[in-house]
Design an enzyme around this catalytic site. Structure first.
Site, PDB file in Angstrom:
ATOM      1  N   CYS A  21      -4.902 -27.906   9.969  1.00  0.00           N
ATOM      2  CA  CYS A  21      -3.439 -27.248  10.162  1.00  0.00           C
ATOM      3  C   CYS A  21      -2.661 -27.789  11.156  1.00  0.00           C
ATOM      4  O   CYS A  21      -3.306 -28.694  11.993  1.00  0.00           O
ATOM      5  CB  CYS A  21      -3.972 -25.648  10.452  1.00  0.00           C
ATOM      6  SG  CYS A  21      -4.551 -25.594  12.495  1.00  0.00           S
ATOM      7  N   ASP A  26      -7.809  -7.153   2.370  1.00  0.00           N
ATOM      8  CA  ASP A  26      -6.704  -7.198   3.322  1.00  0.00           C
ATOM      9  C   ASP A  26      -7.056  -6.720   4.611  1.00  0.00           C
ATOM     10  O   ASP A  26      -7.763  -5.813   4.670  1.00  0.00           O
ATOM     11  CB  ASP A  26      -5.435  -6.319   2.653  1.00  0.00           C
ATOM     12  CG  ASP A  26      -5.499  -4.947   2.940  1.00  0.00           C
ATOM     13  OD1 ASP A  26      -5.181  -4.564   3.868  1.00  0.00           O
ATOM     14  OD2 ASP A  26      -6.132  -4.123   2.137  1.00  0.00           O
ATOM     15  N   CYS A  86      -4.098 -27.552  14.892  1.00  0.00           N
ATOM     16  CA  CYS A  86      -5.228 -28.419  15.283  1.00  0.00           C
ATOM     17  C   CYS A  86      -4.941 -29.733  15.320  1.00  0.00           C
ATOM     18  O   CYS A  86      -5.590 -30.569  15.915  1.00  0.00           O
ATOM     19  CB  CYS A  86      -6.282 -28.298  14.198  1.00  0.00           C
ATOM     20  SG  CYS A  86      -7.201 -26.504  14.658  1.00  0.00           S
ATOM     21  N   ASP A  92       1.002  -1.086   0.052  1.00  0.00           N
ATOM     22  CA  ASP A  92       0.077   0.066   0.076  1.00  0.00           C
ATOM     23  C   ASP A  92       0.742   1.256  -0.147  1.00  0.00           C
ATOM     24  O   ASP A  92       1.918   1.262   0.222  1.00  0.00           O
ATOM     25  CB  ASP A  92      -0.968  -0.051   1.108  1.00  0.00           C
ATOM     26  CG  ASP A  92      -0.440   0.002   2.665  1.00  0.00           C
ATOM     27  OD1 ASP A  92       0.850   0.362   2.622  1.00  0.00           O
ATOM     28  OD2 ASP A  92      -0.984  -0.169   3.514  1.00  0.00           O
ATOM     29  N   CYS A 120     -10.104 -29.298  11.045  1.00  0.00           N
ATOM     30  CA  CYS A 120      -9.230 -27.996  10.429  1.00  0.00           C
ATOM     31  C   CYS A 120      -7.967 -28.994  10.312  1.00  0.00           C
ATOM     32  O   CYS A 120      -7.592 -29.773  11.354  1.00  0.00           O
ATOM     33  CB  CYS A 120      -8.926 -27.127  11.324  1.00  0.00           C
ATOM     34  SG  CYS A 120      -7.632 -26.009  10.700  1.00  0.00           S
ATOM     35  N   HIS A 129      -3.149 -21.339  12.663  1.00  0.00           N
ATOM     36  CA  HIS A 129      -4.557 -21.708  12.616  1.00  0.00           C
ATOM     37  C   HIS A 129      -5.239 -20.539  11.794  1.00  0.00           C
ATOM     38  O   HIS A 129      -6.218 -21.157  10.844  1.00  0.00           O
ATOM     39  CB  HIS A 129      -5.154 -22.034  13.739  1.00  0.00           C
ATOM     40  CG  HIS A 129      -6.676 -22.054  13.911  1.00  0.00           C
ATOM     41  ND1 HIS A 129      -7.280 -23.473  13.428  1.00  0.00           N
ATOM     42  CD2 HIS A 129      -7.583 -21.259  14.147  1.00  0.00           C
ATOM     43  CE1 HIS A 129      -8.463 -23.362  13.338  1.00  0.00           C
ATOM     44  NE2 HIS A 129      -8.721 -21.990  13.900  1.00  0.00           N
ATOM     45  N   ASP A 150      -2.819   8.287  -1.489  1.00  0.00           N
ATOM     46  CA  ASP A 150      -4.161   8.935  -1.438  1.00  0.00           C
ATOM     47  C   ASP A 150      -4.213   9.291   0.035  1.00  0.00           C
ATOM     48  O   ASP A 150      -3.360   8.900   1.107  1.00  0.00           O
ATOM     49  CB  ASP A 150      -5.102   8.007  -1.886  1.00  0.00           C
ATOM     50  CG  ASP A 150      -5.375   6.732  -0.876  1.00  0.00           C
ATOM     51  OD1 ASP A 150      -4.384   6.434  -0.311  1.00  0.00           O
ATOM     52  OD2 ASP A 150      -6.528   6.460  -0.423  1.00  0.00           O
TER      53      ASP A 150
END
Length: 385
Positions: free
Chosen positions: A326, A282, A329, A91, A324, A355, A161
């Protein structure tokens, strides 16, 4: 190669697409994790990769404060320096103009305007910041913001901006928007003459909650010589205001450009915004939540997360989420994570961050599948609390 955006499928509930970059292809809709200072907090590039992260975002203001864009360029750009090697977005520093001038988003939503001496001065030439490291002044012009991001080597970059709060008078919003538009033209002119071949520029729509100003800003952005469109500025005080702004975006924006919703990324905001044709989001929310002991779940007691600081998890041997896959988990119980948090162990923050990143990536994958199979209503029903 120049970035390329392709619409794969359009439905009344949103659209599927892909953004091709020199560092990889991003399937949209996509969530972009914030690596503000060239690192996602409590998370390594390996974790990002194994959780199927597509793209991360870094912040121009913070990287200008330290180490500076020239150093990052010397180290081969963000991708090489960080060992991420995937698509990156940066950004422009515009949000810092907002936060240093008006206060935080939470202050804005409470209608609290910063009455103290601000840390930023805005003129036609650009914005002058105070470094939070040593108090030195940093001047950020539109051309300077472009050169910094060109040096960073990011694939997708934003025009400079000024982000305004929703509660300021209309004439102030209009004046700021018009200056942002002049800055945007300067950004596009400089960028298109000096960019690296693989980079694409996003223009930014401003105008606050005012329909006529948003309409003018949409027209300006549609005509700007750029790759994508960012939806910036305040989207209002509540969901109703946000919907009205996004309705204008959907109706007026060019369809052939990717649309990015700046700084918005909670579960409910994403579910609300997808039908308005937003392609990318984002937000620091998932990783910041993890660092405060929060683990994202589909629903829990009318919330979207478990607060594992809570003592009720001391004897809970379940994983955060049995469905999950991951690493957290599959290996750690809620009880162990609670104990780690209470002992101030950094492993807790790393585990919860992994996670939450995995959760968000799976969530976005489900969104893309629901749009592809045209099962959005059934999908949405599962997520309504």
């Amino acid at each position: 190669m120049n970035p390329k955006f392709t619409i794969i499928k359009e439905t009344e509930f949103g659209r599927l697409g892909e953004i091709e970059t020199a560092h990889g292809t991003i399937q949209t809709p996509a969530f972009i994790f914030c690596g503000t200072k060239a690192a996602v907090k409590a998370c390594s590039p390996d974790i990002l990769k194994r959780t199927k992260t597509q793209i991360i975002l870094s912040n121009t203001y913070h990287l200008l404060v330290y180490p500076g864009s020239e150093k990052i360029d010397e180290l081969g750009g963000l991708q090489k320096m960080t060992a991420w090697n995937g698509p990156m977005m940066t950004d422009s520093g515009g949000y810092q103009i907002f936060s240093l001038g008006y206060g935080s988003v939470s202050q804005e939503l409470k209608g609290i305007r910063n009455t103290k001496k601000t840390l930023v001065k805005i003129k036609e030439e650009g914005a002058k910041f105070k470094s939070y490291r040593d108090g030195k002044e940093i001047f950020l012009s539109p051309e300077g913001a472009m050169q910094a991001q060109i040096n960073f080597g990011a694939d997708l970059i934003f025009a400079l901006d000024e982000c305004t709060a929703f509660h300021i008078p209309k004439h102030e919003t209009e004046s700021s928007m018009e200056r942002s538009q002049r800055w945007g033209v300067r950004c596009a002119n400089y960028f298109n003459q000096n960019k690296k071949e693989h980079q694409g520029l996003y223009g930014i729509i401003q105008g606050g909650v005012y329909e006529d100003l948003r309409t003018k800003s949409i027209k300006y952005t549609n005509e700007l010589d750029c790759f994508g469109i960012g939806v910036g500025g305040s989207l209002g005080k509540d969901i109703k205001d946000m919907k009205q702004v996004l309705e204008m975006i959907k109706a007026g924006c060019r369809k052939d450009r990717p649309k990015h919703l700046l700084g918005i990324g909670t579960i409910d905001a994403i579910l609300m915004a997808i039908p308005y044709g937003i392609d990318t989001f984002d937000c620091v929310y998932p990783t910041r939540l993890a660092r405060h002991g929060g683990a994202l779940v589909r629903a829990h007691e009318k919330a979207r997360y478990l607060n594992l600081n809570n003592s009720k998890f001391f004897n809970d041997s379940n994983p955060i989420d049995k469905s999950c896959a991951c690493h957290t988990c599959k290996n750690f119980s809620r009880s162990y994570l609670h104990i780690l948090l209470k002992n101030d162990e950094q492993l807790a923050l790393m585990a919860l961050t992994e996670h939450n990143i995995c959760f968000m990536n799976n969530f976005m994958e489900e969104i893309r599948l629901a749009l592809l199979e045209e099962t959005w209503q059934n999908f949405l029903y599962k997520w309504v609390i």
